[in-house]
Design a protein around this motif. Structure first.
Motif, mmCIF file in Angstrom:
data_model
loop_
_atom_site.group_PDB
_atom_site.id
_atom_site.type_symbol
_atom_site.label_atom_id
_atom_site.label_comp_id
_atom_site.label_asym_id
_atom_site.label_seq_id
_atom_site.Cartn_x
_atom_site.Cartn_y
_atom_site.Cartn_z
ATOM 1 N N GLY A 17 1.253 -1.473 -0.193
ATOM 2 C CA GLY A 17 -0.419 -0.061 0.272
ATOM 3 C C GLY A 17 0.931 1.018 0.149
ATOM 4 O O GLY A 17 0.066 2.433 -0.671
ATOM 5 N N GLU A 18 2.046 1.439 0.381
ATOM 6 C CA GLU A 18 2.694 2.467 0.496
ATOM 7 C C GLU A 18 3.660 2.308 -0.822
ATOM 8 O O GLU A 18 3.375 3.617 -1.365
ATOM 9 C CB GLU A 18 3.878 2.081 1.673
ATOM 10 N N PHE A 19 3.750 1.829 -1.200
ATOM 11 C CA PHE A 19 5.083 1.110 -2.221
ATOM 12 C C PHE A 19 3.561 2.278 -3.623
ATOM 13 O O PHE A 19 3.514 2.871 -4.375
ATOM 14 C CB PHE A 19 4.802 0.336 -2.827
ATOM 15 N N LEU A 20 2.087 0.712 -3.282
ATOM 16 C CA LEU A 20 1.063 2.136 -4.236
ATOM 17 C C LEU A 20 1.424 3.623 -4.058
ATOM 18 O O LEU A 20 1.292 4.392 -5.490
ATOM 19 C CB LEU A 20 0.449 1.398 -4.164
ATOM 20 N N ALA A 46 -5.742 5.050 -3.365
ATOM 21 C CA ALA A 46 -4.627 3.784 -3.443
ATOM 22 C C ALA A 46 -4.584 3.676 -2.110
ATOM 23 O O ALA A 46 -3.761 2.506 -1.581
ATOM 24 C CB ALA A 46 -3.311 4.759 -3.245
ATOM 25 N N THR A 47 -4.649 4.177 -1.331
ATOM 26 C CA THR A 47 -4.534 3.715 0.503
ATOM 27 C C THR A 47 -5.819 2.845 1.324
ATOM 28 O O THR A 47 -5.562 1.941 1.479
ATOM 29 C CB THR A 47 -4.544 4.364 1.894
ATOM 30 N N SER A 48 -6.745 2.595 -0.274
ATOM 31 C CA SER A 48 -8.022 1.486 0.362
ATOM 32 C C SER A 48 -7.400 0.148 -1.255
ATOM 33 O O SER A 48 -7.659 -0.590 -0.741
ATOM 34 C CB SER A 48 -8.963 2.065 -1.214
ATOM 35 N N ALA A 49 -6.577 -0.105 -1.333
ATOM 36 C CA ALA A 49 -6.173 -0.729 -1.998
ATOM 37 C C ALA A 49 -5.243 -2.611 -1.393
ATOM 38 O O ALA A 49 -6.370 -3.396 -2.373
ATOM 39 C CB ALA A 49 -4.762 -0.599 -2.981
ATOM 40 N N PRO A 50 -4.832 -2.356 -0.713
ATOM 41 C CA PRO A 50 -4.846 -3.808 0.520
ATOM 42 C C PRO A 50 -6.548 -4.506 0.570
ATOM 43 O O PRO A 50 -6.597 -5.266 0.534
ATOM 44 C CB PRO A 50 -4.962 -3.226 1.824
ATOM 45 N N PHE A 242 -15.094 5.331 1.196
ATOM 46 C CA PHE A 242 -13.958 4.966 0.386
ATOM 47 C C PHE A 242 -13.997 3.366 0.542
ATOM 48 O O PHE A 242 -14.187 2.245 -0.755
ATOM 49 C CB PHE A 242 -12.719 4.871 0.261
ATOM 50 N N ASN A 243 -14.354 2.476 1.342
ATOM 51 C CA ASN A 243 -14.226 1.153 1.463
ATOM 52 C C ASN A 243 -16.151 0.280 1.607
ATOM 53 O O ASN A 243 -15.656 -0.847 0.493
ATOM 54 C CB ASN A 243 -14.433 0.490 3.303
ATOM 55 N N LEU A 248 -16.480 -2.337 -2.442
ATOM 56 C CA LEU A 248 -17.400 -3.408 -2.561
ATOM 57 C C LEU A 248 -18.072 -3.352 -3.630
ATOM 58 O O LEU A 248 -18.074 -3.992 -4.993
ATOM 59 C CB LEU A 248 -18.553 -3.131 -1.618
ATOM 60 N N GLY A 249 -17.516 -1.828 -3.988
ATOM 61 C CA GLY A 249 -18.226 -1.569 -5.498
ATOM 62 C C GLY A 249 -17.912 -2.299 -6.640
ATOM 63 O O GLY A 249 -17.740 -3.007 -7.382
ATOM 64 N N LEU A 250 -15.789 -1.876 -6.521
ATOM 65 C CA LEU A 250 -15.116 -2.656 -7.414
ATOM 66 C C LEU A 250 -14.912 -3.999 -7.734
ATOM 67 O O LEU A 250 -15.116 -4.861 -8.923
ATOM 68 C CB LEU A 250 -13.906 -2.217 -7.256
ATOM 69 N N THR A 251 -15.699 -4.752 -7.258
ATOM 70 C CA THR A 251 -15.336 -5.878 -6.302
ATOM 71 C C THR A 251 -17.124 -7.270 -6.670
ATOM 72 O O THR A 251 -16.411 -8.038 -7.307
ATOM 73 C CB THR A 251 -15.545 -6.765 -4.954
#
Length: 315
Positions: A17-20, A46-50, A242-243, A248-251
């Motif tokens: 997450g940090e690198f992203l 980006a912070t929601s990526a994990p 965002f969660n 959930l939206g993209l999943t």
């Protein structure tokens, strides 16, 4: 071994997450996107990526309960655990944007998720798309109403002069770490659930949720200690929005998420709604626009009750 996989998975998710985030911000500077927009959109995504990788991996590998309760549990932890402990460290001042925009939007997303899941026991691609579009609209409103001189502390100016090679390298490291972190975390959660004799949903709402909330807890407590009051509440409310909207939206857009555990709609989502709703009376009574230490203690106590009830329901 299940705990080892969970811990390693969480560590990789934090690193990835940090690198992203770094790569995304550096790339945004290259594209001449303003610092304010980067902070409100790019950093948030980006912070929601994990969480997104965990939910997506869980949904694709036949563990929809983890996909859903990863988000529901995280939203509960953000308010009950993170906000509660932060308020215990230092009372948090609340600005007007909280109840004029952020809180109503969080409640709207929470209620929409409850309706979509309760309607037919699944979150379809169309419903996921509606959540994601709603998130985009919220971000547009947020950017338009934000002051142009807003200070975005998450965006490091040094990232404006990063080389293209470094950006690509960071993206690769972030993507690999996020992938393996999500796989190990989901696999570890399944093994732990089996070993403890509880459901995937319970592990997702408790162990995984607490684990993925640790970075936010650390950041919020540090901000409170430094007396940076504005950071804590806004970041946590934004994370909850965002969660639901992005994770959930993209999943759901990629794969329909089915409710396979009765506790999700029978208990957990009501806890999420309750923690979100209780914020309004908390900031009004008795001292307006402040979450004091004793209110923080109430939140942490309520969160502890949730954890105990989640495990007791399986016994």
């Amino acid at each position: 071994m299940s705990l080892v996989f969970i811990i390693l998975g969480l560590i990789l998710l934090v690193i990835g997450g940090e690198f992203l985030v770094r790569a995304s911000v550096a790339l945004s500077f290259k594209l001449n996107i303003s610092k304010m927009v980067i902070g409100m959109t790019v950093v948030s995504f980006a912070t929601s990526a994990p969480e997104l990788l965990v939910s997506l991996n869980a949904a694709l590998t036949g563990s929809p309960a983890i996909a859903i309760n990863n988000v529901i549990g995280s939203n509960i932890a953000n308010i009950g655990l993170v906000l509660g402990i932060t308020a215990l460290v230092s009372a948090i001042a609340v600005d007007q944007s909280f109840y004029k925009l952020n809180w109503p939007v969080m409640m709207l997303f929470s209620i929409a998720l409850f309706y979509f899941l309760g309607n037919d026991n699944q979150l379809t691609a169309i419903e996921g798309g509606a959540l994601f579009v709603g998130l985009v609209i919220f971000l547009i409103i947020l950017i338009k109403t934000a002051k142009k001189d807003v200070i975005v502390e998450e965006v490091d100016d040094i990232l404006a002069v990063v080389s293209n090679f470094k950006i690509v390298l960071w993206l690769i490291i972030g993507a690999v770490a996020l992938y393996f972190g999500s796989v190990w975390l989901v696999d570890g959660a399944k093994e732990l659930a089996t070993a403890l004799g509880v459901s995937d949903a319970v592990i997702a709402a408790t162990v995984i949720a607490i684990g993925t909330s640790v970075p936010e807890l650390a950041a919020s407590v540090i901000a409170a200690v430094k007396k940076e009051k504005a950071l804590s509440l806004g970041n946590l409310i934004g994370s909850n929005i965002f969660n639901i909207g992005s994770v959930l939206g993209l999943t759901a857009i990629i794969k329909t998420i089915t409710v396979t555990d009765d506790s999700i709609l029978g208990r957990d989502i009501f806890w999420m709604l309750a923690f979100a709703a209780v914020l309004i009376p908390l900031i009004i009574i008795p001292k307006k626009f402040q979450i004091s230490r004793y209110k923080g203690l109430l939140l942490v106590t309520a969160y502890a009750v949730f954890i105990v009830m989640a495990f007791q329901s399986q016994m």
